[in-house]
Design a protein around this motif. Structure first.
Motif, PDB file in Angstrom:
ATOM      1  N   LYS A   6      -0.545   0.560  11.995  1.00  0.00           N
ATOM      2  CA  LYS A   6      -0.414   1.386  12.878  1.00  0.00           C
ATOM      3  C   LYS A   6      -1.854   2.196  12.896  1.00  0.00           C
ATOM      4  CE  LYS A   6       1.440   6.128  12.641  1.00  0.00           C
ATOM      5  NZ  LYS A   6       2.329   7.264  12.026  1.00  0.00           N
ATOM      6  N   PRO A   7      -2.287   2.318  14.131  1.00  0.00           N
ATOM      7  CA  PRO A   7      -3.405   3.100  14.414  1.00  0.00           C
ATOM      8  C   PRO A   7      -3.667   4.290  13.752  1.00  0.00           C
ATOM      9  CG  PRO A   7      -2.622   2.516  16.672  1.00  0.00           C
ATOM     10  CD  PRO A   7      -1.402   2.277  15.484  1.00  0.00           C
ATOM     11  N   THR A   8      -4.917   4.661  13.425  1.00  0.00           N
ATOM     12  CA  THR A   8      -4.984   5.957  12.670  1.00  0.00           C
ATOM     13  C   THR A   8      -4.832   7.136  13.408  1.00  0.00           C
ATOM     14  OG1 THR A   8      -6.976   7.253  11.414  1.00  0.00           O
ATOM     15  CG2 THR A   8      -7.428   5.796  13.579  1.00  0.00           C
ATOM     16  N   ASP A   9      -4.059   8.156  12.951  1.00  0.00           N
ATOM     17  CA  ASP A   9      -3.676   9.251  13.640  1.00  0.00           C
ATOM     18  C   ASP A   9      -4.793  10.373  13.586  1.00  0.00           C
ATOM     19  OD1 ASP A   9      -3.234   9.929  10.856  1.00  0.00           O
ATOM     20  OD2 ASP A   9      -1.226  10.478  11.463  1.00  0.00           O
ATOM     21  N   LEU A  10      -6.026  10.100  12.697  1.00  0.00           N
ATOM     22  CA  LEU A  10      -6.916  11.047  12.615  1.00  0.00           C
ATOM     23  C   LEU A  10      -7.662  11.226  14.052  1.00  0.00           C
ATOM     24  CD1 LEU A  10      -6.823  11.202   9.706  1.00  0.00           C
ATOM     25  CD2 LEU A  10      -9.291  11.100   9.580  1.00  0.00           C
ATOM     26  N   SER A  11      -7.827  12.429  14.693  1.00  0.00           N
ATOM     27  CA  SER A  11      -8.607  12.757  15.690  1.00  0.00           C
ATOM     28  C   SER A  11     -10.106  12.537  15.693  1.00  0.00           C
ATOM     29  CB  SER A  11      -8.275  14.348  16.040  1.00  0.00           C
ATOM     30  OG  SER A  11      -9.108  15.022  15.159  1.00  0.00           O
ATOM     31  N   GLN A  41      -4.454   1.217   7.857  1.00  0.00           N
ATOM     32  CA  GLN A  41      -4.343   1.637   9.298  1.00  0.00           C
ATOM     33  C   GLN A  41      -5.308   0.810  10.270  1.00  0.00           C
ATOM     34  OE1 GLN A  41      -5.611   5.675   8.649  1.00  0.00           O
ATOM     35  NE2 GLN A  41      -3.610   6.369   7.810  1.00  0.00           N
ATOM     36  N   PHE A  42      -5.083   0.793  11.483  1.00  0.00           N
ATOM     37  CA  PHE A  42      -5.930   0.381  12.237  1.00  0.00           C
ATOM     38  C   PHE A  42      -6.953   1.330  12.823  1.00  0.00           C
ATOM     39  CE2 PHE A  42      -7.812  -1.565  16.308  1.00  0.00           C
ATOM     40  CZ  PHE A  42      -7.400  -3.160  16.148  1.00  0.00           C
ATOM     41  N   GLY A  80     -12.950   6.050   3.157  1.00  0.00           N
ATOM     42  CA  GLY A  80     -11.775   7.172   3.595  1.00  0.00           C
ATOM     43  C   GLY A  80     -12.062   7.289   5.259  1.00  0.00           C
ATOM     44  N   ILE A  81     -12.902   6.612   5.919  1.00  0.00           N
ATOM     45  CA  ILE A  81     -13.194   6.950   6.989  1.00  0.00           C
ATOM     46  C   ILE A  81     -12.692   5.954   7.894  1.00  0.00           C
ATOM     47  CG2 ILE A  81     -15.126   7.240   8.877  1.00  0.00           C
ATOM     48  CD1 ILE A  81     -17.034   7.744   6.494  1.00  0.00           C
TER      49      ILE A  81
END
Length: 220
Positions: A6-11, A41-42, A80-81
């Motif tokens: 799943k792609p990261t949901d971080l903006s 995550q992707f 964590g990035i």
């Protein structure tokens, strides 16, 4: 194996904030371990979420973390990035016999953004791998022996390079990290060993003995 992560949901703003906090901490961060969602995550493709100066500082920080570990590669999600950035370098002094068997040559330091790779030819080879985010384990992974890597350099220029042998393995391992894939996803599960057993039994130049005794890749 293509990633179904799943792609990261971080903006972009949250990624920027995370990087700023890391750079301002003044200490070398710890490496995220398997089980943390960021590794599954992707990661977000790099498109200017951080400034050129911050990117340079982050690359320098990642290089220092990689050296301290020590390792031959480190991906931003391991700090964590969720950003498609990794650093790679292999300057370890390796026994010449081991280096020859594994096709291991020194890899000068470089950083890559938004990488992807494709096999060149059909040749594959299996060797044991470890990971800084899976402390204490080693496992044999079958990978293409030669790959073409497409990526963006930190200066923004598009790059295409070809790698073979151990360098190709490092490139694939680190690119996989950015797509939410860990090496155990590709590993021969019967080969999994903890570090002590690997060092005592299977740290030969190739996997011939391990595959026979542990019963993986039979008849190949």
């Amino acid at each position: 194996m293509s990633s179904d992560a799943k792609p990261t949901d971080l903006s972009a703003a949250r990624i920027h904030e995370t990087v700023q906090q890391l750079l301002a901490s003044g200490v070398l961060p710890t490496i995220v371990q398997a089980g943390h969602p960021v590794l599954r995550q992707f990661a977000a493709p790099f498109n200017g979420q951080i400034s050129d100066a911050e990117l340079g500082q982050l690359i320098d920080l990642m290089r220092r973390v990689m050296h301290k570990a020590p390792g031959v590669g480190l991906a931003a999600p391991q700090l964590g990035i969720p950003l498609q950035l990794a650093v790679l370098e292999d300057q370890f002094d390796v026994d010449p016999g081991v280096a020859a068997a594994r096709g291991r040559e020194p890899l000068p330091f470089f950083a890559m953004l938004n990488p992807s790779y494709e096999p060149l030819g059909t040749a594959t080879v299996a060797f044991y791998e470890g990971c800084l985010s899976l402390n204490g384990l080693q496992a044999a992974v079958m990978r293409p022996e030669q790959v073409r890597l497409n990526f963006t350099a930190p200066d923004g220029s598009p790059q295409q390079r070809e790698f073979r042998g151990w360098q190709a393995r490092i490139v694939q391992h680190e690119t996989d990290h950015l797509h939410g894939i860990l090496y155990l996803d590709r590993a021969e599960l019967r080969s999994i060993s903890n570090n002590a057993e690997y060092s005592a039994r299977w740290a030969q130049p190739d996997i011939t003995l391990a595959r026979k005794e542990l019963g993986f890749l039979p008849g190949d």
